[in-house]
Write a protein that holds these residues in place. Sequence first.
Motif, PDB file in Angstrom:
ATOM      1  N   UNK A 124       0.834  -1.211   0.000  1.00  0.00           N
ATOM      2  CA  UNK A 124       0.000   0.000   0.000  1.00  0.00           C
ATOM      3  C   UNK A 124       0.866   1.258   0.000  1.00  0.00           C
ATOM      4  N   UNK A 125       1.980   1.211   0.710  1.00  0.00           N
ATOM      5  CA  UNK A 125       2.887   2.362   0.727  1.00  0.00           C
ATOM      6  C   UNK A 125       3.488   2.580  -0.665  1.00  0.00           C
ATOM      7  N   UNK A 126       3.882   1.495  -1.316  1.00  0.00           N
ATOM      8  CA  UNK A 126       4.422   1.625  -2.680  1.00  0.00           C
ATOM      9  C   UNK A 126       3.377   2.221  -3.620  1.00  0.00           C
ATOM     10  N   UNK A 127       2.145   1.744  -3.496  1.00  0.00           N
ATOM     11  CA  UNK A 127       1.061   2.254  -4.338  1.00  0.00           C
ATOM     12  C   UNK A 127       0.813   3.741  -4.063  1.00  0.00           C
ATOM     13  N   UNK A 128       0.818   4.119  -2.809  1.00  0.00           N
ATOM     14  CA  UNK A 128       0.593   5.514  -2.427  1.00  0.00           C
ATOM     15  C   UNK A 128       1.677   6.420  -3.016  1.00  0.00           C
ATOM     16  N   UNK A 129       2.939   6.010  -2.909  1.00  0.00           N
ATOM     17  CA  UNK A 129       4.040   6.808  -3.454  1.00  0.00           C
ATOM     18  C   UNK A 129       3.966   6.889  -4.979  1.00  0.00           C
ATOM     19  N   UNK A 130       3.573   5.800  -5.609  1.00  0.00           N
ATOM     20  CA  UNK A 130       3.429   5.796  -7.066  1.00  0.00           C
ATOM     21  C   UNK A 130       2.314   6.743  -7.490  1.00  0.00           C
ATOM     22  N   UNK A 131       1.200   6.733  -6.767  1.00  0.00           N
ATOM     23  CA  UNK A 131       0.089   7.652  -7.068  1.00  0.00           C
ATOM     24  C   UNK A 131       0.492   9.112  -6.898  1.00  0.00           C
ATOM     25  N   UNK A 132       1.472   9.366  -6.050  1.00  0.00           N
ATOM     26  CA  UNK A 132       1.957  10.735  -5.865  1.00  0.00           C
ATOM     27  C   UNK A 132       2.863  11.168  -7.025  1.00  0.00           C
ATOM     28  N   UNK A 133       3.104  10.258  -7.948  1.00  0.00           N
ATOM     29  CA  UNK A 133       3.904  10.605  -9.119  1.00  0.00           C
ATOM     30  C   UNK A 133       5.370  10.247  -9.014  1.00  0.00           C
ATOM     31  N   UNK A 174      12.847  18.292   0.101  1.00  0.00           N
ATOM     32  CA  UNK A 174      12.601  17.205   1.055  1.00  0.00           C
ATOM     33  C   UNK A 174      11.433  17.509   1.982  1.00  0.00           C
ATOM     34  N   UNK A 175      11.327  18.748   2.421  1.00  0.00           N
ATOM     35  CA  UNK A 175      10.250  19.113   3.348  1.00  0.00           C
ATOM     36  C   UNK A 175       8.881  18.967   2.681  1.00  0.00           C
ATOM     37  N   UNK A 176       8.759  19.408   1.424  1.00  0.00           N
ATOM     38  CA  UNK A 176       7.488  19.277   0.700  1.00  0.00           C
ATOM     39  C   UNK A 176       7.155  17.815   0.453  1.00  0.00           C
ATOM     40  N   UNK A 177       8.158  17.008   0.120  1.00  0.00           N
ATOM     41  CA  UNK A 177       7.930  15.573  -0.078  1.00  0.00           C
ATOM     42  C   UNK A 177       7.455  14.916   1.219  1.00  0.00           C
ATOM     43  N   UNK A 178       8.072  15.311   2.325  1.00  0.00           N
ATOM     44  CA  UNK A 178       7.690  14.767   3.634  1.00  0.00           C
ATOM     45  C   UNK A 178       6.248  15.130   3.971  1.00  0.00           C
ATOM     46  N   UNK A 179       5.903  16.398   3.831  1.00  0.00           N
ATOM     47  CA  UNK A 179       4.546  16.862   4.144  1.00  0.00           C
ATOM     48  C   UNK A 179       3.512  16.151   3.275  1.00  0.00           C
ATOM     49  N   UNK A 186      -0.788  12.131   2.754  1.00  0.00           N
ATOM     50  CA  UNK A 186      -1.332  11.007   1.982  1.00  0.00           C
ATOM     51  C   UNK A 186      -1.533   9.772   2.862  1.00  0.00           C
ATOM     52  N   UNK A 187      -0.587   9.524   3.764  1.00  0.00           N
ATOM     53  CA  UNK A 187      -0.721   8.390   4.683  1.00  0.00           C
ATOM     54  C   UNK A 187      -1.920   8.594   5.596  1.00  0.00           C
ATOM     55  N   UNK A 188      -2.077   9.799   6.124  1.00  0.00           N
ATOM     56  CA  UNK A 188      -3.207  10.072   7.020  1.00  0.00           C
ATOM     57  C   UNK A 188      -4.534   9.915   6.279  1.00  0.00           C
ATOM     58  N   UNK A 189      -4.604  10.410   5.057  1.00  0.00           N
ATOM     59  CA  UNK A 189      -5.836  10.271   4.264  1.00  0.00           C
ATOM     60  C   UNK A 189      -6.127   8.809   3.952  1.00  0.00           C
TER      61      UNK A 189
END
Length: 182
Positions: free
Chosen positions: A24-33, A55-60, A65-68
């Motif tokens: 699910x984490x891999x899918x989430x990161x892929x969906x983020x582009x 890095x800060x924008x990627x982290x935020x 996305x994880x919380x959602x």
Amino acid sequence: MTTTYAALLRGINVSGHKRVPMGDLRELLTRQGHGDVRTYLQSGNAVFTSASDDERALTTALERAIEQRFGFRVECVVRGAGYLRAVAEACPFPATSLEAKQLHVTYFSEPVDPGRLSSLDQAVYMPEEFRLGDRALYLYAPNGLGRSKLAGALARPALFQGVTATTRNWNTVVKLVELTHG
């Protein structure tokens, strides 16, 4: 141009709490582009490429996305491949002659003022030791993290209040360097 990053998630998949399946984490990161998304172990280590250099924008974005997706907040630290290599190379302890369970790196979301650690008398914890680096803390715990009294003292919330901190053993530190430079 893309940069390779590692995302280090704090406190997931521990004793059934904050469960984040790596697929699910891999899918989430892929969906983020992000591209070339891979995970390492079940403890929240992901490697990916991104056109972003922030890095800060990627982290935020990842934390939101994880919380959602999962319904709970997970603190993250995102660091580029060059930084990860620099941290490994700057290790003040003889990493090649130690067991991985003896050496750990805590990655911080931002630089930590050494004054925060001034209340810790390292002599009390010998032979355990720590050294502060660039947004990282190196911990030598000869009997492992689970038996470390110094690790317990360093884990006091007041020491790093307002700073995200997540710890990895030396095997993971080295593997993340390999994965981000592979």
